[in-house]
Design an enzyme around this catalytic site. Structure first.
Site, mmCIF file in Angstrom:
data_model
loop_
_atom_site.group_PDB
_atom_site.id
_atom_site.type_symbol
_atom_site.label_atom_id
_atom_site.label_comp_id
_atom_site.label_asym_id
_atom_site.label_seq_id
_atom_site.Cartn_x
_atom_site.Cartn_y
_atom_site.Cartn_z
ATOM 1 N N GLU A 1 0.800 -1.232 0.000
ATOM 2 C CA GLU A 1 0.000 0.000 0.000
ATOM 3 C C GLU A 1 0.831 1.281 0.000
ATOM 4 O O GLU A 1 0.639 2.171 0.841
ATOM 5 C CB GLU A 1 -0.959 -0.023 1.205
ATOM 6 C CG GLU A 1 -1.853 -1.267 1.208
ATOM 7 C CD GLU A 1 -2.759 -1.401 2.425
ATOM 8 O OE1 GLU A 1 -3.416 -2.463 2.549
ATOM 9 O OE2 GLU A 1 -2.808 -0.465 3.241
ATOM 10 N N GLU B 1 -6.037 -10.997 -1.212
ATOM 11 C CA GLU B 1 -6.808 -10.802 0.025
ATOM 12 C C GLU B 1 -8.304 -10.775 -0.296
ATOM 13 O O GLU B 1 -9.049 -9.933 0.194
ATOM 14 C CB GLU B 1 -6.367 -9.501 0.724
ATOM 15 C CG GLU B 1 -4.874 -9.421 1.004
ATOM 16 C CD GLU B 1 -4.457 -8.162 1.752
ATOM 17 O OE1 GLU B 1 -3.244 -7.881 1.775
ATOM 18 O OE2 GLU B 1 -5.337 -7.468 2.322
HETATM 19 O O1 G3I Z 1 -2.649 -8.839 18.839
HETATM 20 C C1 G3I Z 1 -3.373 -7.796 19.472
HETATM 21 C C2 G3I Z 1 -3.876 -8.316 20.809
HETATM 22 O O2 G3I Z 1 -2.746 -8.540 21.666
HETATM 23 C C3 G3I Z 1 -4.772 -7.250 21.433
HETATM 24 O O3 G3I Z 1 -5.318 -7.782 22.636
HETATM 25 C C4 G3I Z 1 -5.940 -6.984 20.437
HETATM 26 C C5 G3I Z 1 -6.897 -5.949 20.982
HETATM 27 O O4 G3I Z 1 -6.634 -4.685 20.522
HETATM 28 O O5 G3I Z 1 -5.385 -6.469 19.201
HETATM 29 C C6 G3I Z 1 -4.587 -7.464 18.589
HETATM 30 O O6 G3I Z 1 -4.077 -6.918 17.433
HETATM 31 C C7 G3I Z 1 -5.047 -6.835 16.368
HETATM 32 C C8 G3I Z 1 -4.511 -7.679 15.192
HETATM 33 O O7 G3I Z 1 -5.383 -7.503 14.031
HETATM 34 C C9 G3I Z 1 -4.472 -9.153 15.524
HETATM 35 O O8 G3I Z 1 -5.743 -9.631 15.777
HETATM 36 C C10 G3I Z 1 -5.116 -5.374 15.930
HETATM 37 O O9 G3I Z 1 -5.759 -4.640 16.995
HETATM 38 C C11 G3I Z 1 -5.982 -5.255 14.665
HETATM 39 O O10 G3I Z 1 -5.926 -3.920 14.161
HETATM 40 C C12 G3I Z 1 -5.387 -6.162 13.581
HETATM 41 O O11 G3I Z 1 -6.254 -6.075 12.470
HETATM 42 C C13 G3I Z 1 -5.625 -6.538 11.248
HETATM 43 C C14 G3I Z 1 -5.502 -5.350 10.281
HETATM 44 O O12 G3I Z 1 -4.946 -5.841 9.032
HETATM 45 C C15 G3I Z 1 -4.612 -4.257 10.822
HETATM 46 O O13 G3I Z 1 -4.557 -3.238 9.920
HETATM 47 C C16 G3I Z 1 -6.568 -7.578 10.636
HETATM 48 O O14 G3I Z 1 -6.619 -8.731 11.489
HETATM 49 C C17 G3I Z 1 -6.061 -7.995 9.254
HETATM 50 O O15 G3I Z 1 -7.027 -8.806 8.610
HETATM 51 C C18 G3I Z 1 -5.828 -6.740 8.400
HETATM 52 O O16 G3I Z 1 -5.257 -7.155 7.161
HETATM 53 C C19 G3I Z 1 -4.975 -6.122 6.208
HETATM 54 C C20 G3I Z 1 -3.773 -6.585 5.386
HETATM 55 O O17 G3I Z 1 -2.678 -6.828 6.229
HETATM 56 C C21 G3I Z 1 -3.415 -5.546 4.348
HETATM 57 N N1 G3I Z 1 -4.562 -5.210 3.512
HETATM 58 C C22 G3I Z 1 -5.795 -4.850 4.219
HETATM 59 C C23 G3I Z 1 -6.147 -5.924 5.242
HETATM 60 C C24 G3I Z 1 -7.435 -5.556 5.955
HETATM 61 O O18 G3I Z 1 -7.257 -4.386 6.713
#
Ligand code: G3I
Length: 356
Positions: free
Chosen positions: A153, A258
């Site tokens: 991105e 994705e």
């Molecule tokens: O691991 C922490 C955990 O310790 C904590 O308790 C919890 C509560 O806040 O957060 C956990 O981290 C989360 C992580 O996913 C793992 O579950 C983050 O808050 C959360 O923001 C993160 O979301 C991911 C997101 O990218 C972040 O931008 C999504 O799972 C994931 O599907 C998403 O994937 C992205 C691709 O990498 C790039 N393209 C877009 C796609 C969708 O946004």
């Protein structure tokens, strides 16, 4: 006997029960089918998912385990426990294992961009941190990871460079430096540029300009990842087709990295739940059929260009695992919350079988 609501009327399909059909065995030669997996899946605690993933897919991507923050939470601290398990999950199953991602403006610790004096880190400091991270992470999985999303991105919707902390601290050539460092760390691993909304002409033109710059610099790049976070109606099939043809004209592999189909409206925070979360009690059958037709249609485009498309990866296994829920009930994938295959799964099987 199962009935499928095909695009025109009903088709009687003498298909085997769903669990006997494996997508990976139906894909055309040279095109793998994969899924982004989470920690509960690669650690094996989600046994039902592990069984489906192992049966259906021949490629995996890490939903979060190999991003900058989870692997390097601090300058002097790398944490590879989860990432090691993710990679081993794929190696044990002889799957194509992809790394996602090395350089991104999200899920990267703020320490990365901070200088000693609290000011933004200067070019040399930021380059050294990027170099150290890529050398360490790519080096660790040399020979185990088959391909890396090196940069994710970097292009904005108007086709210009996204004003990210990497771009601000290093300059536009941070992308070229990332590809240089990745190839140096593992000369045999495939290297990809990954982004979304590539059906938008201005953004796509920006991505094509970026990859042509890497090619002009004689840097290794093997493919362009189109994230494909799509909806039922957008982008149109013609937009998907045109984008695919133009991306492939760069001479690079085209991958849908994705894939999911968002069924929920974009609603402002605090919107009436009945509007914001309309299918909390379940998805109406008409929408199930629309989703099935949408997946069938996009897979037909992939198959029409099987010479160009080398991978299709779903961003999550089932509706229960999808990032698109975010406190609501979304239904973007091929398996439902009970991990039963949906009509969309049957529709994709139908199209793949028809193409055999
Ligand atoms: O691991 C922490 C955990 O310790 C904590 O308790 C919890 C509560 O806040 O957060 C956990 O981290 C989360 C992580 O996913 C793992 O579950 C983050 O808050 C959360 O923001 C993160 O979301 C991911 C997101 O990218 C972040 O931008 C999504 O799972 C994931 O599907 C998403 O994937 C992205 C691709 O990498 C790039 N393209 C877009 C796609 C969708 O946004």
């Amino acid at each position: 006997m199962r009935w499928l609501a095909a695009t025109a009327g009903f088709v009687l399909v003498a298909a085997a029960p769903p669990q006997d059909v494996a997508l990976k065995e139906l894909m055309p030669k040279g095109m793998v089918v994969g899924v982004a997996i989470n920690q509960r899946q690669f650690e094996g605690t989600d046994a039902a998912a592990v069984e489906i993933i192992t049966k259906q897919f021949n490629q995996i991507s890490p939903e979060n385990a190999l991003k900058f923050q989870p692997t390097q939470p601090a300058a002097d601290r790398y944490t590879f426990d989860a990432a090691d398990k993710y990679v081993q999950f794929g190696v044990d199953r002889h799957m194509q294992v992809v790394g996602h991602n090395l350089v991104w403006h999200s899920q990267t610790g703020t320490w990365v961009f901070q200088g000693a004096d609290g000011k933004p880190a200067d070019r040399d400091t930021l380059l050294a941190r990027m170099h150290d991270h890529i050398r360490t992470v790519v080096g660790r999985y040399k020979g185990k990871i088959d391909g890396w999303d090196v940069v994710n991105e970097a292009i904005d919707e108007d086709g210009s460079m996204r004003k990210s902390p990497w771009q601000a601290g290093i300059g536009d050539d941070y992308v070229a430096k990332a590809f240089e460092f990745a190839h140096e760390a593992d000369p045999n691993v495939e290297l990809y540029y990954n982004d979304f909304n590539l059906e938008k002409p201005a953004k796509r033109a920006g991505v094509i300009k970026l990859v042509k710059d890497l090619q002009a610099r004689k840097l290794r790049i093997d493919g362009i990842g189109n994230q494909a976070h799509w909806r039922l109606e957008t982008p149109t099939l013609d937009e998907i087709d045109t984008s695919l043809v133009e991306l492939h004209a760069t001479g690079l592999k085209v991958m849908y990295t994705e894939l999911d189909i968002n069924l929920l409206p974009n609603t402002p925070r605090g919107a009436d739940p009945a509007v914001a979360n309309p299918y909390a009690a379940g998805l109406p059958d008409e929408l199930q059929q629309q989703l099935a037709r949408r997946y069938a249609d996009v897979f037909r485009v992939f198959l029409k260009h099987r010479d160009a498309v080398t991978r299709v990866t779903f961003w999550g296994l089932s509706d229960a695992d999808s990032w698109l829920n975010r406190g609501r009930a979304n239904y973007p994938l091929l398996w439902d919350r009970e991990r039963r295959p949906k009509p969309a799964f049957d529709a994709v099987v139908q199209v793949l079988r028809g193409a055999k």
